[in-house]
Scaffold this active site. Structure first.
Site, PDB file in Angstrom:
ATOM      1  N   CYS A  47       0.854  -1.189   0.000  1.00 22.05           N
ATOM      2  CA  CYS A  47       0.000   0.000   0.000  1.00 22.05           C
ATOM      3  C   CYS A  47       0.892   1.241   0.000  1.00 22.05           C
ATOM      4  O   CYS A  47       2.011   1.225   0.502  1.00 22.05           O
ATOM      5  CB  CYS A  47      -0.878  -0.024   1.259  1.00 22.05           C
ATOM      6  SG  CYS A  47      -1.870   1.454   1.486  1.00 22.05           S
ATOM      7  N   SER A  49       0.756   3.733   1.832  1.00 28.33           N
ATOM      8  CA  SER A  49       1.111   4.155   3.194  1.00 28.33           C
ATOM      9  C   SER A  49       2.405   3.500   3.656  1.00 28.33           C
ATOM     10  O   SER A  49       3.169   4.099   4.410  1.00 28.33           O
ATOM     11  CB  SER A  49      -0.001   3.817   4.180  1.00 28.33           C
ATOM     12  OG  SER A  49      -1.172   4.451   3.785  1.00 28.33           O
ATOM     13  N   HIS A  52       4.966   5.588   2.216  1.00 24.88           N
ATOM     14  CA  HIS A  52       5.079   6.849   2.958  1.00 24.88           C
ATOM     15  C   HIS A  52       5.945   6.642   4.200  1.00 24.88           C
ATOM     16  O   HIS A  52       6.701   7.522   4.599  1.00 24.88           O
ATOM     17  CB  HIS A  52       3.698   7.356   3.393  1.00 24.88           C
ATOM     18  CG  HIS A  52       2.877   7.922   2.263  1.00 24.88           C
ATOM     19  ND1 HIS A  52       3.430   8.458   1.139  1.00 24.88           N
ATOM     20  CD2 HIS A  52       1.540   8.043   2.095  1.00 24.88           C
ATOM     21  CE1 HIS A  52       2.466   8.878   0.320  1.00 24.88           C
ATOM     22  NE2 HIS A  52       1.309   8.629   0.882  1.00 24.88           N
ATOM     23  N   HIS A  68       0.656  -3.777   6.227  1.00 24.09           N
ATOM     24  CA  HIS A  68      -0.567  -3.742   7.042  1.00 24.09           C
ATOM     25  C   HIS A  68      -1.783  -4.262   6.299  1.00 24.09           C
ATOM     26  O   HIS A  68      -2.908  -4.141   6.794  1.00 24.09           O
ATOM     27  CB  HIS A  68      -0.820  -2.297   7.513  1.00 24.09           C
ATOM     28  CG  HIS A  68      -1.013  -1.345   6.373  1.00 24.09           C
ATOM     29  ND1 HIS A  68       0.046  -0.844   5.658  1.00 24.09           N
ATOM     30  CD2 HIS A  68      -2.123  -0.840   5.806  1.00 24.09           C
ATOM     31  CE1 HIS A  68      -0.408  -0.057   4.702  1.00 24.09           C
ATOM     32  NE2 HIS A  68      -1.725  -0.048   4.753  1.00 24.09           N
ATOM     33  N   CYS A 175      -6.898  -3.367   3.854  1.00 25.28           N
ATOM     34  CA  CYS A 175      -6.672  -1.920   3.769  1.00 25.28           C
ATOM     35  C   CYS A 175      -7.314  -1.303   2.542  1.00 25.28           C
ATOM     36  O   CYS A 175      -8.398  -0.771   2.608  1.00 25.28           O
ATOM     37  CB  CYS A 175      -5.195  -1.538   3.810  1.00 25.28           C
ATOM     38  SG  CYS A 175      -5.004   0.247   3.608  1.00 25.28           S
TER      39      CYS A 175
HETATM   40  N1  COD Z   1      -3.330  15.224  -8.593  1.00 24.83           N
HETATM   41  C1  COD Z   1      -4.026  14.169  -9.037  1.00 24.83           C
HETATM   42  N2  COD Z   1      -3.608  12.889  -8.848  1.00 24.83           N
HETATM   43  C2  COD Z   1      -2.446  12.706  -8.217  1.00 24.83           C
HETATM   44  C3  COD Z   1      -1.658  13.773  -7.734  1.00 24.83           C
HETATM   45  C4  COD Z   1      -2.152  15.095  -7.953  1.00 24.83           C
HETATM   46  N3  COD Z   1      -1.464  16.157  -7.534  1.00 24.83           N
HETATM   47  N4  COD Z   1      -0.567  13.264  -7.130  1.00 24.83           N
HETATM   48  C5  COD Z   1      -0.658  11.929  -7.235  1.00 24.83           C
HETATM   49  N5  COD Z   1      -1.788  11.581  -7.872  1.00 24.83           N
HETATM   50  C6  COD Z   1      -2.302  10.245  -8.179  1.00 24.83           C
HETATM   51  C7  COD Z   1      -1.222   9.238  -8.577  1.00 24.83           C
HETATM   52  O1  COD Z   1      -0.912   9.315  -9.946  1.00 24.83           O
HETATM   53  C8  COD Z   1      -1.896   7.908  -8.201  1.00 24.83           C
HETATM   54  O2  COD Z   1      -2.601   7.338  -9.273  1.00 24.83           O
HETATM   55  C9  COD Z   1      -2.876   8.281  -7.087  1.00 24.83           C
HETATM   56  O3  COD Z   1      -2.883   9.707  -7.004  1.00 24.83           O
HETATM   57  C10 COD Z   1      -2.450   7.736  -5.713  1.00 24.83           C
HETATM   58  O4  COD Z   1      -2.492   6.372  -5.765  1.00 24.83           O
HETATM   59  P1  COD Z   1      -1.418   5.403  -5.067  1.00 24.83           P
HETATM   60  O5  COD Z   1      -1.483   4.099  -5.794  1.00 24.83           O
HETATM   61  O6  COD Z   1      -0.143   6.103  -4.962  1.00 24.83           O
HETATM   62  O7  COD Z   1      -1.960   5.239  -3.601  1.00 24.83           O
HETATM   63  P2  COD Z   1      -3.043   4.302  -2.888  1.00 24.83           P
HETATM   64  O8  COD Z   1      -4.318   4.332  -3.656  1.00 24.83           O
HETATM   65  O9  COD Z   1      -2.452   2.968  -2.579  1.00 24.83           O
HETATM   66  O10 COD Z   1      -3.218   5.046  -1.481  1.00 24.83           O
HETATM   67  C11 COD Z   1      -3.614   6.346  -1.438  1.00 24.83           C
HETATM   68  C12 COD Z   1      -3.804   6.847   0.011  1.00 24.83           C
HETATM   69  C13 COD Z   1      -4.354   8.221  -0.101  1.00 24.83           C
HETATM   70  C14 COD Z   1      -4.786   5.985   0.764  1.00 24.83           C
HETATM   71  C15 COD Z   1      -2.484   6.814   0.800  1.00 24.83           C
HETATM   72  O11 COD Z   1      -1.491   7.440   0.116  1.00 24.83           O
HETATM   73  C16 COD Z   1      -2.635   7.529   2.134  1.00 24.83           C
HETATM   74  O12 COD Z   1      -2.590   8.708   2.267  1.00 24.83           O
HETATM   75  N6  COD Z   1      -2.816   6.714   3.144  1.00 24.83           N
HETATM   76  C17 COD Z   1      -3.069   7.164   4.450  1.00 24.83           C
HETATM   77  C18 COD Z   1      -4.500   7.026   4.728  1.00 24.83           C
HETATM   78  C19 COD Z   1      -4.865   5.819   5.487  1.00 24.83           C
HETATM   79  O13 COD Z   1      -6.019   5.518   5.713  1.00 24.83           O
HETATM   80  N7  COD Z   1      -3.870   5.086   5.920  1.00 24.83           N
HETATM   81  C20 COD Z   1      -4.051   3.928   6.648  1.00 24.83           C
HETATM   82  C21 COD Z   1      -3.546   2.731   5.946  1.00 24.83           C
HETATM   83  S1  COD Z   1      -3.483   2.941   4.247  1.00 24.83           S
HETATM   84 ZN    ZN Z   2      -2.904   0.879   3.475  1.00 27.65          ZN
END
Ligand code: COD
Ligand code: ZN
Length: 375
Positions: A47, A49, A52, A68, A175
């Site tokens: 994931c 996160s 991160h 996780h 998750c």
């Molecule tokens: N504008 C538009 N799209 C964007 C931008 C932007 N400025 N920056 C990035 N993106 C796009 C990327 O191209 C990508 O497609 C997407 O945003 C993000 O996707 P991923 O694959 O990087 O991330 P995910 O879907 O696995 O996870 C996203 C979260 C927001 C859930 C994660 O990053 C996060 O913040 N997690 C914390 C929240 C949470 O509940 N955590 C607990 C366990 S996850």
């Molecule tokens: Zn997660």
């Protein structure tokens, strides 16, 4: 020969220092103490996160066993564990459910106060670790730590699921899938016929899209800067895809124009403060609701014009999709088994556990949605 009560030596992907690749090493996993469960992990997803945490934008103490989003089998249980037994298939829960705290007792709340997300001690509830490497303790992560063949969690951080559930798929219910799907269905409570905008079309964003679709939204606008994400988003129910880089005005203005006044529901599923404000501003100014699913870097702050809220918008956050974890996860697994939703489109890559660094590269390069690691 039973391993119960003994230290288990096993393979784990350890993050020794911030910004460094995972080291695949042999660690020791202590037996579970009272009210704890030792789990053999069968499959774990990667994931954002976790990434991160590796990059330092989400604070965690190092060295650490991250991960996780997983499914596994209970190997042994500590004293007093009543909800699961050895051999049970389980999903570890990064949001526990203790059933005793003010959040667990409130029907509208799901963020159990015994979570380890805010304080990130990286330790079990008695202040110690069950993991050792080279004679030194390793930190746990988000009450789960699944990048290891065996982990130990509190019994409130494990949900018993259907024995027949395929771990390489249902691990996503731990998750990504639940977080996004619940943000739409449970936190926002999207209504049939409504218009939604989902910012970020990664694994969690696409799950949000699936939730909006399941709720009967008639228009779902996907926003992403990576146009390679658009094809799959459309497959899952997005009706319009937009890339903020294609416009010379703020994306919120584009969305307000497209929808003649703003969307009913917007979701920020990226984790950036600028897109949080953009998502808020793109929902209808009187009755629009914006849901924050992403978490911004630990040190960040948001400044916004109060008028954005004064006019009537609602701004909400959603952790783990608003689900009460221990009770919702087995139901979500049953719904998956009953084919009420599919997880296949989210799983773009499957790799052996040893290739974890490759799996993270796929995520960083924007190639994968979810990589599932198999043990
Ligand atoms: N504008 C538009 N799209 C964007 C931008 C932007 N400025 N920056 C990035 N993106 C796009 C990327 O191209 C990508 O497609 C997407 O945003 C993000 O996707 P991923 O694959 O990087 O991330 P995910 O879907 O696995 O996870 C996203 C979260 C927001 C859930 C994660 O990053 C996060 O913040 N997690 C914390 C929240 C949470 O509940 N955590 C607990 C366990 S996850
Ligand atoms: Zn997660």
């Amino acid at each position: 020969m039973s391993t119960a009560g003994k230290v288990i030596k096993c393979k784990a992907a350890v993050c020794l220092e911030v910004k460094k690749p995972f080291s695949i090493v042999e660690i020791e996993v202590a037996p579970p103490k009272a009210h704890e469960v030792r789990i053999k992990i069968l499959a774990t997803g990667i994931c954002r996160s976790d990434d991160h945490a590796v990059s330092g934008s989400l604070y965690v103490p190092f060295p650490v066993v991250l991960g996780h989003e997983a499914a596994g089998v209970v190997e042994s249980v500590g004293e007093g564990v009543t909800k699961v037994k050895p051999g049970d298939k389980v999903i570890p829960l990064f949001v526990p459910q203790c059933d005793e705290c003010s959040a667990c007792l409130h029907p509208k709340a799901n963020l159990c106060t015994n979570n380890d997300l805010a304080n990130t001690s990286g330790l079990m509830s008695d202040g110690t670790s069950r993991f050792t490497y080279n004679g030194k303790p390793l930190h746990h992560f988000a009450s789960t730590s699944t990048f290891t063949e065996y982990t130990v969690v509190h019994e409130n951080s494990a949900a018993k699921i259907d024995d027949a559930a395929p771990p390489e798929k249902v691990c996503l219910i731990g998750c990504g899938f639940s977080t996004g799907y619940g943000a739409a269905l449970k936190t926002a409570q999207v209504e049939p016929g409504s218009t939604c905008a989902v910012f970020g079309l990664g694994g969690v964003g696409l799950s949000t899209v699936m939730g909006c679709k399941a709720a009967g939204a008639s228009r779902i606008i996907g926003v992403d800067i990576n146009k390679d994400k658009f094809a799959k988003a459309k497959e899952l129910g997005v009706t319009d895809c937009i890339n903020p880089q294609d416009f010379d005005k703020p994306i919120q203005d584009v969305l307000v124009e497209m929808t003649k006044g703003g969307v009913d529901y917007s979701f920020e599923v990226i984790g950036r403060t600028e897109t949080m404000i953009a998502a808020l501003a793109s929902c209808q100014m009187n009755y629009g609701t914006s849901v924050m699913v992403g978490v911004a870097p630990s040190a960040s702050q948001i400044t916004f014009h109060p008028m954005l809220l004064f006019t009537g918008r609602t701004w909400k956050g959603s952790v783990f999709g608003g689900w009460k974890s221990k009770e919702a996860v087995p139901k979500l697994v049953s719904d998956f088994m009953a084919k009420k939703f599919t997880l296949d489109p989210l799983i773009t890559h499957t790799l052996p556990f040893d290739k974890i660094n490759e799996g993270f590269e796929l995520l960083r390069k924007g190639i994968s949605i979810r990589t599932v690691l198999l043990f």
